[in-house]
Structure formats: structure tokens, C-alpha cells
Motif scaffolding. Structure first.
Motif, PDB file in Angstrom:
ATOM      1  N   MET A   1       0.843  -1.195   0.000  1.00 52.81           N
ATOM      2  CA  MET A   1       0.000   0.000   0.000  1.00 52.81           C
ATOM      3  C   MET A   1       0.884   1.253   0.000  1.00 52.81           C
ATOM      4  O   MET A   1       1.807   1.359   0.817  1.00 52.81           O
ATOM      5  N   LEU A   2       0.582   2.178  -0.891  1.00 53.13           N
ATOM      6  CA  LEU A   2       1.273   3.459  -0.891  1.00 53.13           C
ATOM      7  C   LEU A   2       0.511   4.452  -0.021  1.00 53.13           C
ATOM      8  O   LEU A   2      -0.699   4.315   0.184  1.00 53.13           O
ATOM      9  N   TYR A   3       1.216   5.462   0.459  1.00 48.90           N
ATOM     10  CA  TYR A   3       0.619   6.460   1.337  1.00 48.90           C
ATOM     11  C   TYR A   3       0.997   7.861   0.847  1.00 48.90           C
ATOM     12  O   TYR A   3       2.069   8.050   0.269  1.00 48.90           O
ATOM     13  N   ARG A   4       0.093   8.792   1.079  1.00 45.53           N
ATOM     14  CA  ARG A   4       0.380  10.197   0.791  1.00 45.53           C
ATOM     15  C   ARG A   4       0.034  11.027   2.025  1.00 45.53           C
ATOM     16  O   ARG A   4      -0.757  10.599   2.865  1.00 45.53           O
ATOM     17  N   THR A   5       0.628  12.206   2.117  1.00 40.83           N
ATOM     18  CA  THR A   5       0.575  12.985   3.349  1.00 40.83           C
ATOM     19  C   THR A   5      -0.378  14.170   3.235  1.00 40.83           C
ATOM     20  O   THR A   5      -0.372  14.885   2.225  1.00 40.83           O
ATOM     21  N   ILE A   6      -1.203  14.371   4.265  1.00 43.96           N
ATOM     22  CA  ILE A   6      -2.033  15.573   4.365  1.00 43.96           C
ATOM     23  C   ILE A   6      -1.099  16.733   4.728  1.00 43.96           C
ATOM     24  O   ILE A   6      -0.457  16.704   5.790  1.00 43.96           O
ATOM     25  N   PRO A   7      -0.977  17.748   3.884  1.00 43.61           N
ATOM     26  CA  PRO A   7       0.030  18.796   4.117  1.00 43.61           C
ATOM     27  C   PRO A   7      -0.078  19.497   5.464  1.00 43.61           C
ATOM     28  O   PRO A   7       0.941  19.735   6.123  1.00 43.61           O
ATOM     29  N   LYS A   8      -1.301  19.805   5.904  1.00 43.89           N
ATOM     30  CA  LYS A   8      -1.458  20.600   7.117  1.00 43.89           C
ATOM     31  C   LYS A   8      -1.276  19.806   8.400  1.00 43.89           C
ATOM     32  O   LYS A   8      -1.067  20.382   9.467  1.00 43.89           O
ATOM     33  N   THR A   9      -1.390  18.489   8.318  1.00 47.24           N
ATOM     34  CA  THR A   9      -1.359  17.679   9.538  1.00 47.24           C
ATOM     35  C   THR A   9      -0.202  16.696   9.601  1.00 47.24           C
ATOM     36  O   THR A   9       0.154  16.225  10.684  1.00 47.24           O
ATOM     37  N   GLY A  10       0.350  16.351   8.446  1.00 43.90           N
ATOM     38  CA  GLY A  10       1.398  15.342   8.413  1.00 43.90           C
ATOM     39  C   GLY A  10       0.879  13.924   8.461  1.00 43.90           C
ATOM     40  O   GLY A  10       1.662  12.968   8.453  1.00 43.90           O
ATOM     41  N   ASP A  11      -0.456  13.745   8.504  1.00 49.12           N
ATOM     42  CA  ASP A  11      -1.037  12.397   8.498  1.00 49.12           C
ATOM     43  C   ASP A  11      -0.671  11.665   7.214  1.00 49.12           C
ATOM     44  O   ASP A  11      -0.845  12.201   6.109  1.00 49.12           O
ATOM     45  N   LYS A  12      -0.213  10.441   7.353  1.00 44.73           N
ATOM     46  CA  LYS A  12       0.070   9.611   6.182  1.00 44.73           C
ATOM     47  C   LYS A  12      -1.121   8.690   5.962  1.00 44.73           C
ATOM     48  O   LYS A  12      -1.370   7.783   6.764  1.00 44.73           O
TER      49      LYS A  12
END
Length: 397
Positions: A1-12
Motif C-alpha cells: 500500500m502506498l501512502y500520501r501525506t495531508i500537508p497541514k497535519t502530516g497524516d500519512k
């Protein structure tokens, strides 16, 4: 599984999110055992974003998700649900819905909380007059919600002002090969991402209309591809090819689809499609646009119809007549909407009474009453009553 990051929170977040609007059913109800098994399988294989809403499955999706995320699964995911904005009249309504949703979902916080169907600046102003800003600020301060966002199905001109109206962490838009210039579109995707919002994508396959079955004209295009992929994989890879996209929601309800989507989500890097592949997808897109008569995604927001019309099914069967050129299309229409297969009432387009309630509910802004009139003309013409009688006799006990 690939992940991407929410810019404002750093959540992956996993690039594949689990949409809970089209869960498997038995006798019109969620097949809880199967749906739980499917959802947990996806989580066990790296999926960490689960999306539901107050209205999904006629109010049964949230309670189901709450139960399915038991046994420690709640802690493994970021959970998203939505405030039913069309039901809000006061600030108290907002608090009441949120508290009920926390109970439904058996949790003390919502990780990603959306204002559902925030489609126009006018609607935003109405909600702000009810205290929307204070509600979001206070709910976040109290820890009931972690991140605030909105879902959008409205006109392109209203999207940027809504993005700029509040310090949202994310938004949710419809985006697929047929919607580059529809609703928020590519410009909206890039605008929101440019403002630092995570962007969650819904309807990446137009409610499954881009996958199964595939019109022969489109199938011929996929068959000419230099690499073998299913139509679903082509559609999802096209969305994931955009680096501005954070998560793509899939309303998965078949085991084979879940397995395929998870596999694809382990390979679909942004910018990974070649020019040859993008050109092929563009040809398929043009062909779909030529074949489809109604741009319905089957989202069910127009349902239930006060007159008993199954609006999405009417549109699906009408589209199928043209996409697949089936000589028995009108008979399929008669049988599927007759009620004989479900022991239910008739649900034909001709039952429409022009009440116009569906117009404000449709995220695609379709002129549903006018389209139903066209369907009556083309699908319920000469011999319609005889076909209805034939359907009743074919499936009589």
C-alpha cells in the motif's frame, strides 16, 4: 500500500480509502458479516482511511462501521463521516448530529469530519448564519473532531470561495476521467492542493459505470493497450497519477475488487503513466462521452423518490441501451423495474409526478424530471403494458 501525506497535519493516509456507501447487501440490508470481513481485510492489508456518512444505506452505514471497527480496528484507521448539511436549521442541530454520530460510530472522536454536500457559497452562508464556524472550532477544541473539511458537488465558480472561507484541513471532490472539467474539476483539485488541503476523491469510477460491464467500443481500446489492466485499474491509476490527490475512495463490495484495488494501490505512483497510456485513456474517455446519455453516478442522493421511481436504475438501464446496444434493453427495463424480482412495487420512470424534489438533491445537477420523460418515451412505448404482463408471468410463483 502506498501512502500520501495531508500537508497541514502530516497524516500519512493510504492512497486507497474505503467508501461505505455501497456495501454488500442481502434483502435490501447491509450484509454485515460479509461487509465486516471485507472492511477488515482491507485494513489488514494497509488501508487506513474509512469514509461513511449520516445518510448512507438509509442511515445504517454509520452504525455498521461502528460495529465493524470493533476488536481494535478503530485504532488502525482514520475515520471520516459527514454532517448532513441539508438537515441543519440551527447550531443545536450541528451538535446533535455530531453527538449521534459519535454514538453510531462507537468512538469519542472523528478524525476527518466533513460538511456534507457544501455545494454553493449560498449554502455556506446559510450554515455560517447557524454558527458553523463556532461549531467546528469548538468541536475541534473539545476533541470531538480532529480535522475539518467539506464535500463538494457544486458549480466550479463556488469551489475556490468555499476553500478560502475556513482553515479547512481537507476537502472531498468528485474526480475521474469524465469529470476533468465538471464540478471542481482539475482546476479545483489543483487550487485546493495549492492551498495546502488534502484532497479526497470520490466517484473515481463514476459509481462503477466505468468498469462493469464495459461497452465494446471502450473494451477495444483497452485491448490495444501495451499493458494488460482492468478498466477499474485504468480509471484508478489515472486519478492517482495526479500528485495533488491524497486519497481515492472506492465503494468496494466484491472480494475480487478489493484485492485488485489493494494491489493497484501498491503500485500507482503519481506521474507514473506514460504519454502512450494517457493517450489511450483519453480515447476511452471520448468514447464514453459519445455513448453515455445520462451522467448519473448512482449515488442515490435523489432517493427515495416520493412517487416510487427508482431514478438511478432508470438511468442505468437507459444508458445500457445505448452503451451496449442490447436488443433486449427495453425488456430488461420492464423486468428490473416491475418489482417482480424483489416482490416490491413498480418503480418506472412514468410514475414521476414532476414534484421536482430531486433537482436540488442531485450532485450532478441533472434535470431528472426531463430525463425521466425522455426515458418514458424511449423505454415505455408501444407494447409496454404487454411487456409488463409478460414480466409478471415469467416470474410468477
Amino acid at each position: 500500500m502506498l501512502y500520501r501525506t495531508i500537508p497541514k497535519t502530516g497524516d500519512k493516509l493510504s492512497i486507497l480509502g474505503y467508501g461505505c456507501m455501497r456495501l454488500p447487501e442481502v434483502d435490501g440490508k447491509i450484509d454485515e458479516e460479509r461487509a465486516t470481513r471485507q472492511l477488515r481485510y482491507a485494513i489488514d492489508h494497509g488501508m487506513n482511511y474509512v469514509d461513511t456518512a449520516w445518510s448512507y444505506h438509509m442511515g445504517e452505514s454509520e452504525p455498521f462501521v461502528g460495529r465493524a471497527l470493533g476488536d481494535g480496528y478503530r485504532e488502525k484507521v482514520r475515520l471520516a463521516t459527514k454532517l448532513p448539511s441539508w438537515l441543519v436549521r440551527t447550531r443545536g442541530d450541528m451538535d446533535r448530529f455530531l453527538d449521534a454520530q459519535l454514538t453510531n460510530l462507537q468512538t469519542d472522536h472523528i478524525d476527518y469530519y466533513l460538511i456534507h454536500v457544501l455545494n454553493t457559497t449560498e449554502r455556506l452562508a446559510q450554515l455560517e448564519a447557524c454558527g458553523l464556524r463556532a461549531f467546528l472550532d469548538e468541536a475541534k477544541k473539545a476533541g470531538k473532531i480532529v480535522n475539518a473539511g467539506f464535500s463538494f458537488h457544486g458549480p466550479a465558480d463556488d469551489f475556490a470561495p468555499i476553500v478560502d472561507a475556513y482553515p479547512w484541513e481537507f476537502c472531498q471532490i468528485q474526480y475521474n476521467i469524465l469529470d476533468e472539467e465538471n464540478q471542481a474539476g482539475t482546476k479545483g483539485l489543483e487550487y485546493a492542493a495549492g492551498k495546502g488541503l488534502g484532497v479526497i476523491i470520490m466517484e473515481p469510477l463514476r459509481g462503477g459505470n466505468l468498469t462493469d460491464p464495459v461497452p465494446p467500443e471502450v473494451g477495444d481500446i483497452w485491448d490495444r493497450a501495451p499493458v494488460e489492466r482492468t478498466p477499474a485499474e485504468w480509471g484508478l491509476r489515472w486519478v492517482w497519477n495526479h500528485p495533488e490527490v491524497t486519497v481515492v475512495l472506492s465503494g468496494m463490495n466484491r472480494e475480487e475488487d478489493i484485492e485488485e484495488n489493494i494491489r493497484t494501490a501498491g503500485e500507482a505512483y503519481p506521474g507514473s503513466l506514460s504519454e502512450t497510456e494517457l493517450s489511450l485513456i483519453a480515447k476511452a474517455t471520448d468514447t464514453y462521452r459519445e455513448l453515455m446519455k445520462v451522467g448519473c453516478t448512482g449515488c442515490q442522493y435523489c432517493m427515495p423518490c416520493p412517487a416510487g421511481v427508482d431514478i438511478p436504475l432508470c438511468f442505468e438501464l437507459y444508458n445500457n441501451k445505448y452503451m451496449f446496444k442490447n436488443p433486449d434493453a427495453e425488456m430488461f427495463y420492464v423486468v428490473r423495474l416491475s418489482g417482480v424480482l424483489t416482490s416490491g412495487p413498480e418503480q418506472y420512470a412514468s410514475q414521476c409526478v414532476q414534484c421536482m424534489e430531486c433537482l436540488d438533491k442531485c450532485p450532478q445537477h441533472l434535470d431528472i424530471p426531463a430525463l425521466l420523460e425522455t426515458i418514458v418515451e424511449e423505454m415505455e412505448g408501444e407494447g409496454f403494458d404487454e411487456k409488463k404482463q409478460m414480466a409478471r408471468e415469467m416470474f410468477a410463483e
